[in-house]
Write an enzyme that holds these catalytic residues in place. Structure first.
Site, PDB file in Angstrom:
ATOM      1  N   ASP A 263       0.873  -1.041   0.753  1.00 43.06           N
ATOM      2  CA  ASP A 263       1.637  -2.277   0.855  1.00 43.06           C
ATOM      3  C   ASP A 263       2.609  -2.132   2.030  1.00 43.06           C
ATOM      4  O   ASP A 263       2.776  -1.067   2.620  1.00 43.06           O
ATOM      5  CB  ASP A 263       2.374  -2.565  -0.468  1.00 43.06           C
ATOM      6  CG  ASP A 263       2.746  -4.040  -0.581  1.00 43.06           C
ATOM      7  OD1 ASP A 263       2.977  -4.510  -1.704  1.00 43.06           O
ATOM      8  OD2 ASP A 263       2.776  -4.734   0.455  1.00 43.06           O
TER       9      ASP A 263
HETATM   10  C1  GLC Z   1       4.259  -7.851   0.671  1.00 46.55           C
HETATM   11  C2  GLC Z   1       3.645  -7.868  -0.701  1.00 46.55           C
HETATM   12  C3  GLC Z   1       2.151  -7.867  -0.691  1.00 46.55           C
HETATM   13  C4  GLC Z   1       1.636  -8.556   0.560  1.00 46.55           C
HETATM   14  C5  GLC Z   1       2.056  -7.728   1.746  1.00 46.55           C
HETATM   15  C6  GLC Z   1       1.649  -8.389   3.074  1.00 46.55           C
HETATM   16  O1  GLC Z   1       5.438  -7.118   0.680  1.00 46.55           O
HETATM   17  O2  GLC Z   1       4.066  -6.895  -1.634  1.00 46.55           O
HETATM   18  O3  GLC Z   1       1.720  -8.522  -1.883  1.00 46.55           O
HETATM   19  O4  GLC Z   1       0.222  -8.655   0.511  1.00 46.55           O
HETATM   20  O5  GLC Z   1       3.445  -7.466   1.759  1.00 46.55           O
HETATM   21  O6  GLC Z   1       2.315  -9.597   3.221  1.00 46.55           O
END
Ligand code: GLC
Length: 725
Positions: A263
């Protein structure tokens, strides 16, 4: 729908992968494991990295700019490897559907699959080829803002939704494009202590395996090609360095062969977690644990090559990660065509069938929580009769809203594409004088509109109040410590109630709310959630009876904040709240509150209709053996005057296990449409192997023994049966 699966290997693709891998320098391999973002890295750095063979971009929208970067990757990098372009398309791209917690209340995986496919069509033509969805985190704590993004509290329903969404996203698209899904957040992100986002998760391996992992398994079984590791730790080990999760469970047990992406900056956050002193150690631990691609932290970009050159990370680890990345790019057809189609985007977005699907989804997502006759003589207050209501007071900060209804993670969805409740009611009730009064703002202390609201209510034949949350009150990083109506909405409710008219409440929100006074003092409650671009039409259709509410809750609604976390599949404990015993002592010494009930205000699986349904003729055919199938049938009858859909649910209880077992577990659901007076037999076939759990030795098992079952309208009631395995 026929959909792409990334489980099987294609020998032709394997040859292309090996040929390309053999040509790559170590630096180029590391670049493929790097995911970048224009706001985070800046345009110059982004372009430089693309020319050096960056593997992926994220959170960038628009075929115009994305085609430019794809062209740069193909023509200006040494090996011309196209980019994976990842975006959060959580509940629609331009056609914004109800938030996932809402669409899960349809209990229609096939419908949700169609929605996902529409989202993929719109996203792909605009240059996206990787969707960071479905979010499959089970959540039992409404304080957690991201409960809005998932399918609620139950693993069985969660599995059905996860599989459907993966199939919907990964169904080949109109013009031969493909999109790969990314179930997230692996794993147990929704079990954060006190519902605070990113907070500690400290659960048993048994809970992890029985509750939080099954939806991921369902997503992988549906062929998901990637998975995202979560921010949180689990029992001391953050997911992105959790080798047990990322290798033993994911690869060795679940045989997942796809790509693991961390993430956003999750590798960088390992320093804050206190498990890496610096980004270099973070890179080492993540690479050795099983993270294939680093989302924007630059841990891999900055340190992985030297870690390999020093022998701290075997190059074989990097080769395997790059194989997964290249394999995906070949399977997606990106080497042949990585481009969006700027000529087709506007024609693709918001097509009439897409808007119709959004209306259908919104109608079926909404849940009728209450509908009573204001007095014994009168009929139930809903549906409203447009011909009868000459003066309608439409009150509340969301009554004419077109923005909040898009919900969290609507990304490039536009309020201009949506319709408000007021707009549609005006059109649907031409002979009714509708007085619109905001009454107060969504938050803040302005109560200047209360008098006007009260006056409108006094003058009206019917009063509809549209209350709830802003979209920014749920979603990522938006946990709430209080679950009541924000701002002064509760007082607005009291003020309007003083008019003494039957109140109809429409709730728009991204989570279960604590609304005891509203529940007690209104005649009807329609839960509209944040219902997407067609929220207004769906609310109007349901209030006026053009459609009959059929949604049912997938997350329990608490009576009080102190009950949270609250969920139906709880354990019995040694002193069950509803246990036997009549003495004062017995009753007092039970797992209960002295100042609140233990049951929720509205239970999992609950939802009303404008008609009524009855269940009869329960038949249970026990399975012959542990490989057999439990068969349960019953008759459902529409005992009311309006046609409608009923979601029948089958729950099972394993009375005695080698470990404690939940008092109920959902093991089947079916939606059945019935005309007034019509009866239909419904049948559930439950493979015995689905009645198992992770036992003392943490292996999955099904134990012989006695079971109870319930077949009915929600988790709190039903025709009761029993069988023995
Ligand atoms: C965010 C979220 C995740 C998302 C990623 C890209 O912090 O936790 O769900 O897909 O970053 O935006």
């Amino acid at each position: 729908m026929e959909h792409d699966s990334y489980k099987e290997f294609d020998p032709q693709i394997e040859r292309r992968v090996e040929d390309l891998l053999a040509q790559m320098t170590l630096a180029e391999k590391v670049m493929q494991m790097t995911q970048i973002n224009i706001n985070h890295h800046g345009r110059d750095e982004l372009e430089a990295r693309i020319r050096h063979g960056a593997g992926s971009l994220l959170n960038m929208y628009g075929a115009e700019i994305l085609n430019e970067f794809q062209k740069m990757a193909l023509e200006e990098s040494r090996l011309g490897i196209p980019l994976l372009v990842g975006n959060d398309v959580i509940h629609g791209y331009r056609t914004i559907f109800p938030i996932p917690l809402a669409w899960s209340c349809t209990w229609e995986p096939d419908l949700v699959e169609e929605g996902a496919h529409i989202a993929a069509e719109e996203a792909a033509v605009d240059g996206t080829n990787w969707i960071f969805a479905p979010m499959v985190d089970i959540c039992r704590d409404a304080r957690w803002g991201r409960i809005a993004e998932g399918a609620g509290e139950d693993p069985f329903l969660g599995q059905a939704m996860a599989g459907a969404l993966v199939r919907g996203f990964q169904t080949p698209l109109a013009d031969g494009r493909h999109i790969v899904a990314c179930p997230k957040h692996y794993a147990a992100y929704g079990a954060a202590e006190d519902g605070r986002d990113y907070n500690t998760v400290d659960i048993s391996e048994r809970s992890l395996r029985d509750v939080y992992l099954p939806p991921f398994k369902a997503a992988f079984d549906a062929g998901a090609g990637t998975v995202m590791s979560s921010f949180n730790e689990i029992a001391g080990v953050p997911a992105s360095i959790n080798k047990f999760l990322l290798t033993q469970v994911l690869r060795d047990e679940m045989n997942f062969t796809g790509l693991v992406v961390s993430d956003w900056n999750a590798l960088g956050e390992l320093i804050d977690h206190g498990v890496a002193p610096d980004l270099r150690e973070a890179a080492r631990r993540a690479a050795l644990s099983g993270v294939d691609m680093d989302m924007v932290s630059d841990a891999y970009h900055d340190h992985l090559q030297s870690l390999i050159e020093e022998g701290a990370v075997p190059e074989a680890v990097v080769d395997e990660a790059v194989r997964r990345i290249l394999r995906l790019k070949f399977a997606l057809g990106l080497f042949e065509n990585p481009y969006g189609d700027t000529e087709q985007t506007e024609a693709t977005f918001l097509q009439p069938p897409f808007r119709e699907k959004a209306l259908e989804m919104a109608r079926k997502s909404m849940v009728l929580l209450k509908n009573e006759a204001p007095s014994s003589q009168s009929a139930t207050v809903l549906p409203l009769d447009a011909g009868e209501v000459m003066r309608l007071a439409l009150i509340g900060p969301l009554a004419d809203d077109r923005r909040e209804i898009l919900g969290c993670w609507h990304r490039i969805g536009r309020w201009q594409d949506s319709e408000s409740v007021y707009e549609v009611l005006k059109k649907s009730m031409p002979n009714t004088e509708i007085t619109l009064v905001q009454g107060c703002s969504l938050e803040g202390d302005d109560i200047s509109g209360f008098e006007e609201a009260l006056a409108a209510a006094i003058a009206a034949d019917a009063v509809v109040m549209v209350l709830g949350e802003a979209e920014a009150m749920s979603g990522e990083a938006h946990s709430r410590a209080y679950l009541g109506l924000p701002g002064r909405q509760e007082e607005l409710l009291y003020a309007v109630a003083a008019a003494g008219k039957p109140l109809i409440a429409v709730l728009m929100c991204g989570r279960p709310l604590v609304i005891p006074w509203l529940a007690e003092n209104t005649a009807a409650i329609l839960l509209a959630w944040h219902g997407g671009i067609r929220t207004g039409g769906a609310v109007a259709d349901l209030l006026l009876g053009k459609a009959n509410p059929s949604g049912k809750l997938t997350a329990s609604w608490p009576r009080a904040l102190g009950q949270v976390p609250i969920y139906y599949a709880h354990k019995n404990s040694g002193r069950p709240a509803d246990g036997p015993g009549t003495s004062q002592f017995d009753m007092a010494h039970r797992t209960r509150f002295i100042d609140e009930a233990t049951e929720p205000l509205f239970p999992f699986g609950y939802g009303l209709s404008y008609t009524t349904f009855a269940y009869s003729d329960l038949q249970v055919t026990p399975p012959r053996d542990l490989q057999g199938t439990l068969r349960v049938t019953a008759v459902v009858t529409n005992t009311g005057a309006m046609a409608g859909d009923e979601i029948a649910q089958l729950y099972v209880r394993d009375l005695v296990g080698e470990v404690t077992r939940p008092v109920k577990e959902l093991k089947g659901f079916q939606k059945v449409f019935l005309a007034p007076g019509e009866s239909k037999q419904i049948a559930f076939e439950v493979p015995v192997q689905e009645l198992g759990f992770h036992g003392l030795d943490l292996t999955y098992k099904v134990e012989p023994g006695d079971f109870h079952l319930w077949l009915g309208p929600d988790s709190s009631q039903g025709l009761e049966g029993a069988f023995t395995l």
